[in-house]
Write a protein that holds these residues in place. Structure first.
Motif, PDB file in Angstrom:
ATOM      1  N   ALA A 152      24.920  38.828  41.630  1.00 22.34           N
ATOM      2  CA  ALA A 152      25.610  38.847  40.344  1.00 22.34           C
ATOM      3  C   ALA A 152      26.023  40.283  40.072  1.00 22.34           C
ATOM      4  CB  ALA A 152      24.719  38.316  39.230  1.00 22.34           C
ATOM      5  N   GLY A 153      26.976  40.457  39.187  1.00 21.95           N
ATOM      6  CA  GLY A 153      27.420  41.818  38.916  1.00 21.95           C
ATOM      7  C   GLY A 153      28.552  41.844  37.917  1.00 21.95           C
ATOM      8  N   PRO A 193      37.462  44.161  31.579  1.00 25.73           N
ATOM      9  CA  PRO A 193      36.048  43.996  31.908  1.00 25.73           C
ATOM     10  C   PRO A 193      35.865  42.651  32.603  1.00 25.73           C
ATOM     11  CG  PRO A 193      36.409  43.605  29.573  1.00 25.73           C
ATOM     12  CD  PRO A 193      37.736  44.024  30.146  1.00 25.73           C
ATOM     13  N   TRP A 194      35.048  42.605  33.664  1.00 28.29           N
ATOM     14  CA  TRP A 194      34.886  41.379  34.430  1.00 28.29           C
ATOM     15  C   TRP A 194      33.443  41.237  34.894  1.00 28.29           C
ATOM     16  CZ3 TRP A 194      33.252  42.553  39.353  1.00 28.29           C
ATOM     17  CH2 TRP A 194      33.538  43.839  39.825  1.00 28.29           C
ATOM     18  N   GLY A 195      33.095  40.016  35.193  1.00 30.98           N
ATOM     19  CA  GLY A 195      31.756  39.736  35.681  1.00 30.98           C
ATOM     20  C   GLY A 195      31.806  38.793  36.868  1.00 30.98           C
ATOM     21  N   SER A 196      30.914  39.017  37.833  1.00 27.17           N
ATOM     22  CA  SER A 196      30.746  38.099  38.954  1.00 27.17           C
ATOM     23  C   SER A 196      29.677  37.092  38.547  1.00 27.17           C
ATOM     24  CB  SER A 196      30.325  38.857  40.221  1.00 27.17           C
ATOM     25  OG  SER A 196      31.293  39.819  40.571  1.00 27.17           O
ATOM     26  N   ALA A 197      30.131  35.898  38.180  1.00 30.15           N
ATOM     27  CA  ALA A 197      29.197  34.896  37.681  1.00 30.15           C
ATOM     28  C   ALA A 197      28.145  34.560  38.723  1.00 30.15           C
ATOM     29  CB  ALA A 197      29.949  33.638  37.253  1.00 30.15           C
ATOM     30  N   ILE A 198      28.559  34.437  39.959  1.00 28.36           N
ATOM     31  CA  ILE A 198      27.618  34.202  41.047  1.00 28.36           C
ATOM     32  C   ILE A 198      28.312  34.519  42.362  1.00 28.36           C
ATOM     33  CG2 ILE A 198      28.232  31.770  41.365  1.00 28.36           C
ATOM     34  CD1 ILE A 198      25.269  31.253  42.021  1.00 28.36           C
ATOM     35  N   GLY A 199      27.563  35.033  43.282  1.00 30.50           N
ATOM     36  CA  GLY A 199      28.071  35.265  44.620  1.00 30.50           C
ATOM     37  C   GLY A 199      27.005  34.885  45.623  1.00 30.50           C
ATOM     38  N   VAL A 200      27.421  34.303  46.731  1.00 31.18           N
ATOM     39  CA  VAL A 200      26.486  33.884  47.766  1.00 31.18           C
ATOM     40  C   VAL A 200      26.988  34.390  49.108  1.00 31.18           C
ATOM     41  CG1 VAL A 200      25.372  31.954  48.940  1.00 31.18           C
ATOM     42  CG2 VAL A 200      25.856  31.804  46.493  1.00 31.18           C
TER      43      VAL A 200
END
Length: 302
Positions: free
Chosen positions: A178-179, A158-165
């Motif tokens: 985010a995701g 399981p993983w999460g995208s803490a922040i993306g720009v």
């Protein structure tokens, strides 16, 4: 200039037109038009194509947790690495140059648990129109069947995208993303051969970045990305190995490139059981979109 040649750049052209007009119905019409640009052009920065921010975060997770899982059968606790690549994107009649760099680190708590932090970045140049993408993925890999020198292993992450720009002032696009998702990696080792199958589903959401009152490109992000792929690796000797992979990606929500095929083939050198240097050809292929180039990666464990 032929109309077909300027259509991919209509967000930029419309934005310039809007900036010269007073606020009113024309601005609303232009902004509504621009909101669909991720689904109508291969140059969307936040979503809609294989080099957009949502795809960059999904590809990064799939590479690390799916087809090329981190840290082999050694008892090393730490791994650090860097992946870099260049692709030439062809969306005839327009071309783009894409540069990617990914820095990552991983810590193994035990034979069953591995925590990874990855920082993917991208720079894209489309006829001197620049786009920038950056983000962070955090994943906790759980070995349901731990790795051994031979046989089957299975890991769920399981993983999460803490922040993306994703942002481009030239193309008047931008968003905060985010995701998260989950990736399965099933591997089978037999003698000098290693076969792996990766399956992943992820969801990204985000908010647009505005450019003032007149230029407010509200491209809300909501994307489900499914990836499935296979990889084969063969040890020529104790130091040299060759490998190839194929993966298929589906963007289930509106996108210019709804699905695409990713192919790679390369070779690597192992320096003992601590270092790995890998060079490969990478390519993404879809109707009206293809990209090809080289990728270099370096891994170090201790």
């Amino acid at each position: 200039m032929h109309l077909r040649r300027i259509l991919p750049f209509y967000p930029l052209l419309a934005g310039l037109l809007c900036a010269t007009c007073s606020a009113g119905p024309l601005d609303d019409l232009v902004n509504t038009f621009l909101r669909i640009s991720n689904e109508r052009t291969p140059y969307g920065v936040t979503d809609g194509n294989p080099s957009a921010a949502t795809a960059v975060l999904a590809n990064d997770a799939f590479d690390h947790f799916g087809l090329r899982p981190l840290i082999g059968t050694t008892r090393s606790n730490w791994e650090f690495g860097m992946d870099s690549s260049y692709r030439r994107i062809n969306t005839s009649p327009i071309h783009s140059d894409q540069y990617d760099v990914d820095l990552y680190g991983a810590y193994r708590f035990s034979d069953r648990f591995l925590l990874t932090l990855s920082l993917p970045t991208e720079y894209r140049d489309t006829h001197s129109l620049a786009a920038y993408i950056g983000g962070a993925n955090v994943g906790l890999s759980i070995a349901l069947v731990p790795k051994t020198s031979q046989g089957i292993s299975w890991t769920i992450t399981p993983w999460g995208s803490a922040i993306g720009v994703g942002a481009s002032s030239d193309l008047a696009q931008g968003g905060l993303i985010a995701g998260g998702g989950a990736t399965s990696s099933l591997m089978y080792t037999s003698g000098p051969w290693r076969f792996s199958m990766g399956n992943q589903v992820g969801y990204d959401w985000g908010a647009p970045i505005g450019y003032g009152k007149l230029i407010d490109f509200k491209q809300n992000i909501s994307q489900i990305i499914v990836k499935n792929g296979v990889r084969a690796e063969y040890d020529v000797n104790s130091s040299l190995y060759i490998d190839a992979s194929a993966a298929y990606t589906d963007m289930l929500n509106d996108a210019y490139t709804d699905n695409y095929l990713s192919l790679s083939a390369g070779a690597g050198l192992r320096f003992g059981d601590r270092c790995d240097l890998h060079l490969e050809y990478v390519g993404d292929y879809a109707h009206g979109y293809n990209a090809g180039g080289l990728s270099v990666s370096f891994r170090f464990v201790f």
